[in-house]
Design an enzyme around this catalytic site. Structure first.
Site, PDB file in Angstrom:
ATOM      1  CB  CYS A  11      -2.651  -7.578   0.653  1.00 32.47           C
ATOM      2  SG  CYS A  11      -0.957  -7.656   1.245  1.00 32.47           S
ATOM      3  CB  CYS A  83       1.887  -8.538  -0.965  1.00 37.36           C
ATOM      4  SG  CYS A  83       0.623  -9.804  -1.027  1.00 37.36           S
ATOM      5  CB  CYS A  90      -3.811 -11.875  -9.012  1.00 40.98           C
ATOM      6  SG  CYS A  90      -5.132 -10.686  -9.273  1.00 40.98           S
TER       7      CYS A  90
END
Length: 148
Positions: A11, A83, A90
């Site tokens: 997250c 999220c 990422c």
């Protein structure tokens, strides 16, 4: 050496949703896979997340908000972004890590919005409870829903 898959819940701040996911995963699926959580940043452990998880019988009070870089020595089989910001930013994971996005609403943002409308603390906590329960239902589907 463990033969269980390593799953990371990622997250933005590793303060709420990813912490809940790690807590549920350890509680419900600890014998099936190794669960970890981290953030792109660290925002500290959210006390409301701790409180609502405790209500459900899962103690995450000893968790700490951790950066993704703290897990450089672990090879993850799956990275679950919880999220949108974490999903968009990422990083690349070496090896065969499968990256899956399962977004959940942001309880602190929902609670803040309710507070601005005059909602009680209990009504604000309900945001955390709803997301907690949504995450629990998702965790129950693991690892089958991941096609490992």
């Amino acid at each position: 050496m463990s033969t269980k898959p390593n799953i990371l819940f990622l997250c933005t701040g590793n303060s709420c949703r990813s912490q809940m996911a790690e807590g549920w995963a350890r509680h419900l699926k600890g014998g099936v896979f190794n669960a970890f959580s981290a953030g792109i940043e660290t925002h500290g452990l959210n006390p409301n997340a701790v409180a609502v998880m405790k209500e459900a019988g899962v103690d995450i009070s000893s968790h700490k908000s951790q950066l993704l870089s703290e897990f450089d020595d672990i090879e993850f089989d799956v990275v679950v972004t919880v999220c949108g910001h974490a999903h968009e930013t990422c990083p690349y994971f070496p090896g065969n890590a499968k990256v899956v996005h399962v977004g959940f609403p942001d309880p602190p943002a929902l609670a803040k919005e309710l507070a601005e409308q005059g909602a009680s603390e209990e009504e604000q906590l309900d945001c955390y409870r709803r997301v907690r329960d949504q995450i629990k239902e998702y965790i129950k589907t693991l690892p089958d829903s991941l096609s490992l």
